[in-house]
Design a protein around this motif. Structure first.
Motif, PDB file in Angstrom:
ATOM      1  N   ASP A 189     -44.778 -15.726 -13.727  1.00 47.52           N
ATOM      2  CA  ASP A 189     -44.829 -16.272 -15.078  1.00 47.52           C
ATOM      3  C   ASP A 189     -43.858 -17.453 -15.159  1.00 47.52           C
ATOM      4  O   ASP A 189     -42.670 -17.306 -14.867  1.00 47.52           O
ATOM      5  N   PRO A 190     -44.329 -18.634 -15.572  1.00 47.02           N
ATOM      6  CA  PRO A 190     -43.434 -19.800 -15.643  1.00 47.02           C
ATOM      7  C   PRO A 190     -42.299 -19.633 -16.652  1.00 47.02           C
ATOM      8  O   PRO A 190     -41.298 -20.337 -16.575  1.00 47.02           O
ATOM      9  N   ASP A 191     -42.443 -18.704 -17.584  1.00 48.71           N
ATOM     10  CA  ASP A 191     -41.399 -18.470 -18.583  1.00 48.71           C
ATOM     11  C   ASP A 191     -40.450 -17.347 -18.173  1.00 48.71           C
ATOM     12  O   ASP A 191     -39.616 -16.902 -18.975  1.00 48.71           O
ATOM     13  N   ILE A 192     -40.554 -16.899 -16.950  1.00 48.64           N
ATOM     14  CA  ILE A 192     -39.712 -15.809 -16.475  1.00 48.64           C
ATOM     15  C   ILE A 192     -38.239 -16.183 -16.634  1.00 48.64           C
ATOM     16  O   ILE A 192     -37.857 -17.337 -16.480  1.00 48.64           O
ATOM     17  N   SER A 193     -37.425 -15.205 -16.976  1.00 50.36           N
ATOM     18  CA  SER A 193     -35.993 -15.448 -17.136  1.00 50.36           C
ATOM     19  C   SER A 193     -35.210 -14.328 -16.474  1.00 50.36           C
ATOM     20  O   SER A 193     -35.736 -13.247 -16.212  1.00 50.36           O
ATOM     21  N   GLY A 194     -33.956 -14.598 -16.212  1.00 47.48           N
ATOM     22  CA  GLY A 194     -33.103 -13.626 -15.550  1.00 47.48           C
ATOM     23  C   GLY A 194     -32.167 -14.338 -14.583  1.00 47.48           C
ATOM     24  O   GLY A 194     -32.026 -15.566 -14.619  1.00 47.48           O
ATOM     25  N   THR A 195     -31.547 -13.578 -13.712  1.00 46.56           N
ATOM     26  CA  THR A 195     -30.645 -14.129 -12.702  1.00 46.56           C
ATOM     27  C   THR A 195     -31.211 -13.845 -11.328  1.00 46.56           C
ATOM     28  O   THR A 195     -31.417 -12.691 -10.947  1.00 46.56           O
ATOM     29  N   PHE A 196     -31.499 -14.907 -10.608  1.00 42.23           N
ATOM     30  CA  PHE A 196     -32.029 -14.812  -9.235  1.00 42.23           C
ATOM     31  C   PHE A 196     -30.848 -14.938  -8.281  1.00 42.23           C
ATOM     32  O   PHE A 196     -30.173 -15.964  -8.239  1.00 42.23           O
ATOM     33  N   ARG A 197     -30.614 -13.890  -7.476  1.00 41.91           N
ATOM     34  CA  ARG A 197     -29.429 -13.832  -6.620  1.00 41.91           C
ATOM     35  C   ARG A 197     -29.786 -14.061  -5.151  1.00 41.91           C
ATOM     36  O   ARG A 197     -30.749 -13.484  -4.648  1.00 41.91           O
ATOM     37  N   ILE A 198     -28.981 -14.892  -4.496  1.00 40.47           N
ATOM     38  CA  ILE A 198     -29.155 -15.236  -3.092  1.00 40.47           C
ATOM     39  C   ILE A 198     -27.844 -14.973  -2.367  1.00 40.47           C
ATOM     40  O   ILE A 198     -26.771 -15.238  -2.904  1.00 40.47           O
ATOM     41  N   ILE A 199     -27.928 -14.464  -1.139  1.00 41.23           N
ATOM     42  CA  ILE A 199     -26.722 -14.224  -0.351  1.00 41.23           C
ATOM     43  C   ILE A 199     -26.901 -14.788   1.056  1.00 41.23           C
ATOM     44  O   ILE A 199     -28.006 -14.751   1.619  1.00 41.23           O
ATOM     45  N   SER A 200     -25.827 -15.352   1.607  1.00 43.46           N
ATOM     46  CA  SER A 200     -25.891 -15.948   2.936  1.00 43.46           C
ATOM     47  C   SER A 200     -24.522 -15.903   3.606  1.00 43.46           C
ATOM     48  O   SER A 200     -23.487 -15.944   2.942  1.00 43.46           O
ATOM     49  N   TRP A 201     -24.528 -15.830   4.936  1.00 42.74           N
ATOM     50  CA  TRP A 201     -23.278 -15.958   5.686  1.00 42.74           C
ATOM     51  C   TRP A 201     -22.881 -17.429   5.844  1.00 42.74           C
ATOM     52  O   TRP A 201     -21.753 -17.729   6.163  1.00 42.74           O
ATOM     53  N   GLU A 202     -23.831 -18.323   5.667  1.00 44.77           N
ATOM     54  CA  GLU A 202     -23.530 -19.737   5.846  1.00 44.77           C
ATOM     55  C   GLU A 202     -22.572 -20.214   4.760  1.00 44.77           C
ATOM     56  O   GLU A 202     -22.743 -19.895   3.584  1.00 44.77           O
ATOM     57  N   GLY A 203     -21.565 -20.968   5.185  1.00 44.37           N
ATOM     58  CA  GLY A 203     -20.563 -21.452   4.252  1.00 44.37           C
ATOM     59  C   GLY A 203     -20.766 -22.905   3.893  1.00 44.37           C
ATOM     60  O   GLY A 203     -21.793 -23.517   4.211  1.00 44.37           O
ATOM     61  N   GLU A 204     -19.770 -23.457   3.235  1.00 40.80           N
ATOM     62  CA  GLU A 204     -19.825 -24.851   2.815  1.00 40.80           C
ATOM     63  C   GLU A 204     -20.035 -25.743   4.038  1.00 40.80           C
ATOM     64  O   GLU A 204     -19.449 -25.530   5.088  1.00 40.80           O
ATOM     65  N   GLY A 205     -20.879 -26.735   3.892  1.00 41.13           N
ATOM     66  CA  GLY A 205     -21.222 -27.605   5.007  1.00 41.13           C
ATOM     67  C   GLY A 205     -22.503 -27.175   5.682  1.00 41.13           C
ATOM     68  O   GLY A 205     -23.212 -27.993   6.260  1.00 41.13           O
ATOM     69  N   GLU A 206     -22.820 -25.875   5.606  1.00 43.75           N
ATOM     70  CA  GLU A 206     -24.068 -25.371   6.185  1.00 43.75           C
ATOM     71  C   GLU A 206     -25.065 -25.022   5.081  1.00 43.75           C
ATOM     72  O   GLU A 206     -26.244 -25.326   5.176  1.00 43.75           O
ATOM     73  N   ILE A 207     -24.560 -24.371   4.046  1.00 42.93           N
ATOM     74  CA  ILE A 207     -25.443 -23.995   2.940  1.00 42.93           C
ATOM     75  C   ILE A 207     -25.850 -25.204   2.111  1.00 42.93           C
ATOM     76  O   ILE A 207     -26.888 -25.217   1.453  1.00 42.93           O
ATOM     77  N   ASP A 208     -25.022 -26.262   2.147  1.00 48.10           N
ATOM     78  CA  ASP A 208     -25.258 -27.440   1.297  1.00 48.10           C
ATOM     79  C   ASP A 208     -26.658 -28.016   1.442  1.00 48.10           C
ATOM     80  O   ASP A 208     -27.244 -28.481   0.464  1.00 48.10           O
ATOM     81  N   LYS A 209     -27.177 -27.992   2.658  1.00 45.82           N
ATOM     82  CA  LYS A 209     -28.466 -28.660   2.902  1.00 45.82           C
ATOM     83  C   LYS A 209     -29.612 -28.010   2.132  1.00 45.82           C
ATOM     84  O   LYS A 209     -30.628 -28.653   1.864  1.00 45.82           O
ATOM     85  N   PHE A 210     -29.453 -26.735   1.771  1.00 40.23           N
ATOM     86  CA  PHE A 210     -30.523 -26.043   1.059  1.00 40.23           C
ATOM     87  C   PHE A 210     -30.435 -26.213  -0.459  1.00 40.23           C
ATOM     88  O   PHE A 210     -31.436 -26.065  -1.158  1.00 40.23           O
ATOM     89  N   ILE A 211     -29.227 -26.479  -0.954  1.00 40.26           N
ATOM     90  CA  ILE A 211     -28.984 -26.426  -2.398  1.00 40.26           C
ATOM     91  C   ILE A 211     -29.886 -27.348  -3.215  1.00 40.26           C
ATOM     92  O   ILE A 211     -30.475 -26.918  -4.214  1.00 40.26           O
ATOM     93  N   PRO A 212     -30.049 -28.637  -2.851  1.00 41.77           N
ATOM     94  CA  PRO A 212     -30.873 -29.511  -3.705  1.00 41.77           C
ATOM     95  C   PRO A 212     -32.294 -29.006  -3.862  1.00 41.77           C
ATOM     96  O   PRO A 212     -32.894 -29.148  -4.936  1.00 41.77           O
ATOM     97  N   PHE A 213     -32.837 -28.414  -2.795  1.00 43.06           N
ATOM     98  CA  PHE A 213     -34.233 -27.994  -2.835  1.00 43.06           C
ATOM     99  C   PHE A 213     -34.397 -26.675  -3.591  1.00 43.06           C
ATOM    100  O   PHE A 213     -35.376 -26.490  -4.312  1.00 43.06           O
ATOM    101  N   ILE A 214     -33.441 -25.776  -3.432  1.00 41.44           N
ATOM    102  CA  ILE A 214     -33.456 -24.544  -4.219  1.00 41.44           C
ATOM    103  C   ILE A 214     -33.281 -24.876  -5.690  1.00 41.44           C
ATOM    104  O   ILE A 214     -34.020 -24.399  -6.561  1.00 41.44           O
ATOM    105  N   GLU A 215     -32.312 -25.727  -5.958  1.00 42.41           N
ATOM    106  CA  GLU A 215     -32.008 -26.121  -7.335  1.00 42.41           C
ATOM    107  C   GLU A 215     -33.197 -26.830  -7.979  1.00 42.41           C
ATOM    108  O   GLU A 215     -33.596 -26.517  -9.108  1.00 42.41           O
ATOM    109  N   GLY A 216     -33.784 -27.771  -7.250  1.00 48.41           N
ATOM    110  CA  GLY A 216     -34.909 -28.528  -7.792  1.00 48.41           C
ATOM    111  C   GLY A 216     -36.124 -27.665  -8.035  1.00 48.41           C
ATOM    112  O   GLY A 216     -36.871 -27.878  -9.002  1.00 48.41           O
ATOM    113  N   PHE A 217     -36.345 -26.681  -7.156  1.00 48.07           N
ATOM    114  CA  PHE A 217     -37.467 -25.757  -7.322  1.00 48.07           C
ATOM    115  C   PHE A 217     -37.390 -25.052  -8.677  1.00 48.07           C
ATOM    116  O   PHE A 217     -38.371 -24.986  -9.422  1.00 48.07           O
ATOM    117  N   PHE A 218     -36.218 -24.533  -8.998  1.00 44.53           N
ATOM    118  CA  PHE A 218     -36.080 -23.799 -10.259  1.00 44.53           C
ATOM    119  C   PHE A 218     -36.093 -24.735 -11.458  1.00 44.53           C
ATOM    120  O   PHE A 218     -36.679 -24.413 -12.501  1.00 44.53           O
TER     121      PHE A 218
END
Length: 465
Positions: A58-87
Motif C-alpha cells: 500500500d503506497p500509504d503504508i506507515s510505520g518504522t522500517f528497520r535495517i541492520i548491518s555490520w557495515e560501518g561508515e564509509g561502507e554503508i554510505d553507498k547504499f543510503i541515497p538509494f534506500i532514502e530515495g526509494f522511500f
C-alpha cells in the motif's frame, strides 16, 4: 520521511554531489515500465506503477522500517541515497531506521537474539557463511514467491550463479546478493621487483610465494619488513589444501577431512610462513606494531598482502604515492587456482513486519543497472549482475594497474569453486577456534594432533562420528 542512522555524516544531497550523480529523480525517469506488477494488482493497490513496483505494498503504508548491518561508515554510505530515495519517492509515510556498524562478532549474536525475541529488523545484511544457517534455523523469510512473481532485473541469467547457490536453501531463495569478491595478492613493488618481475606469472605457486616472501623479509623488531601477510583462517587453509588436491570436508559437508595428509601439509605450510620463516607477521607482531590487515600493507612494511578485491579502493586511497604497487593472482598448483571468495546478501528476517516492502526495496537497489555501477565502484564490489562486474574495480585502473582485471576478475573466475559453508557453520566456528588458535595464533607446533582433534569434534557435530 525521517531517517535515523548510526555514524553517518553525509546527507543524501552531499553524497550525490560528491559522486557526481545528477539526481535521484533522473535515475527514476530512466527506469522504463516493462516488467512491473500485473495491471489489476497495481490498480487494486493504487500504487505508483513503474519498473520497480510489485503492487504488493500500500503506497500509504506507515510505520518504522528497520535495517541492520555490520557495515560501518564509509561502507554503508553507498547504499543510503538509494534506500532514502526509494522511500521518499514511493512510501513517504514510512520512517527508516538504519543500525549500522555493529561489530562483526556481535552481529551474529545480536540478529538471532532479535529474531528469537520477536523484535527483528525488517531487512538485514547477510554473509555467505550464514546463507544456509539462517534458513535452516527458520530465521529468514523465503524470497522464493516474490522472485517467481516479480523477479529482479536480469534474473537469473545475468546473476553470478555461485552467489545464487549460496542464497538458495532446499530449492528456495532466502536472500539476494549485493556483491561478491575474489582474492588476490596486493604487491609492494618497491620490495618485490628486485626478486620477482612484475606482473607475476599466472602460473606462480604457493611454493613460489614462500620463496619470494623469505627473500623479501629483512630487518628486526619495529624496523622489520615482512615478505608477506597471509591471514590464516578456515578459508585460507581450504584454498591452499584445494590447490594441492584436498577439501576440508566431504562433498555433502557431512564429514570432516582434516586428518587428510594434504590438509596437514597445507596447515604446516601456513604455520611455517609465520613461525619458521618469520616472513608473515603473527598476531602478536601486528599488535606490537599497532597495525593490521590492509593498513599494515599500506604502511609499506609488507611485500605481498593476501586480501579480497574489495580492499582495492581503500588501499589506493591509503597508499597514495608512498610506493608503487600492483596485484598478483592467488597462486595456483596441481589442482588449479582457488581465488573465488563469494560475498554477501540482503535477507528478510523471519518476523519482519514489512516483508513485501523489504523485498521491493531489495529488488530495486540490488538489480537496478542505474544503481549497481555506483555501488560497485564505491565499494570495490563486483555487482551481482555479471554484465556489470567490471564496475567492481575502481575507475582509472586500466592505466594505473593494467593487469588488475586479469588478476582479480578473470583469474578469480577461472575456477569459481567456493568454500561451501554449511548449516552448522555457526556452531562449528567455535571448534575451529578451539583447535586452530593455539596453532596459528599462539604458534604451538602440534599440528597433526590439533587437526585430528578438530576432525573428531567436527564429525561429532555433523553426526558422522
Amino acid at each position: 520521511m525521517k531517517e535515523r542512522k548510526t555514524g553517518l555524516q553525509m546527507t543524501r544531497r552531499d553524497w550525490l554531489r560528491f559522486m557526481g550523480v545528477s539526481g535521484f529523480a533522473a535515475g527514476l525517469a530512466a527506469c522504463a515500465p516493462p516488467g512491473a506488477a500485473p495491471a489489476e494488482e497495481a490498480a487494486d493497490a493504487e500504487v505508483l506503477v513503474d519498473r520497480w513496483t510489485t503492487g504488493l505494498v500500500d503506497p500509504d503504508i506507515s510505520g518504522t522500517f528497520r535495517i541492520i548491518s555490520w557495515e560501518g561508515e564509509g561502507e554503508i554510505d553507498k547504499f543510503i541515497p538509494f534506500i532514502e530515495g526509494f522511500f521518499e519517492e514511493r512510501y513517504p509515510n514510512m520512517e527508516v531506521e538504519i543500525e549500522s556498524g555493529v561489530p562483526w562478532g556481535d552481529y551474529w549474536t545480536k540478529l538471532p537474539t532479535q529474531i528469537a525475541g520477536g523484535d527483528p529488523p525488517d531487512l538485514a545484511w547477510q554473509h555467505q557463511s550464514r546463507g544456509w544457517v539462517y534458513p535452516d534455523k527458520g530465521w529468514s523469510h523465503s524470497m522464493q514467491q516474490y522472485v517467481e512473481s516479480h523477479p529482479p532485473d536480469g534474473w537469473p541469467d545475468d546473476w553470478e550463479p555461485k552467489m545464487i547457490e549460496m542464497s538458495t536453501y532446499k530449492g528456495e531463495l532466502h536472500s539476494l546478493p549485493y556483491g561478491w569478491v575474489t582474492w588476490g595478492l596486493f604487491v609492494n613493488r618497491e620490495i618485490t621487483d628486485s626478486i620477482q618481475e612484475y606482473p607475476f606469472p599466472d602460473d606462480w605457486t604457493w611454493q613460489d610465494l614462500r620463496e619470494i616472501a623469505k627473500e623479501a623479509t629483512s630487518g628486526e623488531g619495529m624496523d622489520k619488513i615482512y615478505g608477506c601477510r597471509i591471514p590464516i583462517f578456515d578459508k585460507t587453509l581450504w584454498a591452499v589444501s584445494m590447490t594441492w588436491g584436498a577439501d576440508l570436508f566431504d562433498t555433502e559437508r557431512t564429514r570432516g577431512n582434516f586428518d587428510d595428509p594434504i590438509v596437514e601439509e597445507a596447515a604446516k605450510y601456513l604455520w611455517d610462513l609465520r613461525w619458521t620463516d618469520g616472513s608473515s607477521p603473527t598476531p602478536g607482531d601486528e599488535q606490537a606494531m599497532g597495525l593490521g590487515g590492509e593498513f599494515l600493507f599500506a604502511s609499506g612494511r609488507i611485500g605481498m598482502h593476501m586480501g579480497i578485491s574489495d580492499i582495492a579502493a581503500r588501499l589506493d586511497n591509503a597508499i597514495g604515492d608512498k610506493f608503487p604497487w600492483g596485484i598478483a593472482p592467488i597462486p595456483t598448483g596441481p589442482n588449479g587456482r582457488f581465488g573465488y571468495e563469494g560475498g554477501a546478501q540482503w535477507m528478510i528476517p523471519a518476523g519482519s513486519k514489512f516483508p513485501e516492502l523489504a523485498y521491493e526495496l531489495t529488488r530495486y537497489v540490488l538489480s537496478n543497472e542505474d544503481i549497481l555501477p555506483t555501488l560497485g565502484i564505491e565499494g570495490s564490489l563486483y555487482p551481482p549482475r555479471l554484465s556489470l562486474a567490471e564496475y567492481g574495480l575502481p575507475k582509472g585502473w586500466e592505466e594505473k594497474i593494467p593487469n588488475a582485471k586479469h588478476a582479480l576478475l578473470t583469474l578469480g573466475l577461472e575456477q569459481p569453486t567456493y568454500y561451501q559453508y554449511f548449516t552448522k557453520y555457526q556452531e562449528w566456528s567455535a571448534l575451529w577456534s578451539k583447535w586452530m588458535d593455539p596453532i596459528f595464533v599462539e604458534g604451538k607446533d602440534n599440528i597433526k594432533e590439533a587437526l585430528v582433534g578438530l576432525n573428531n569434534e567436527t564429525n561429532e557435530l555433523l553426526g558422522a562420528a
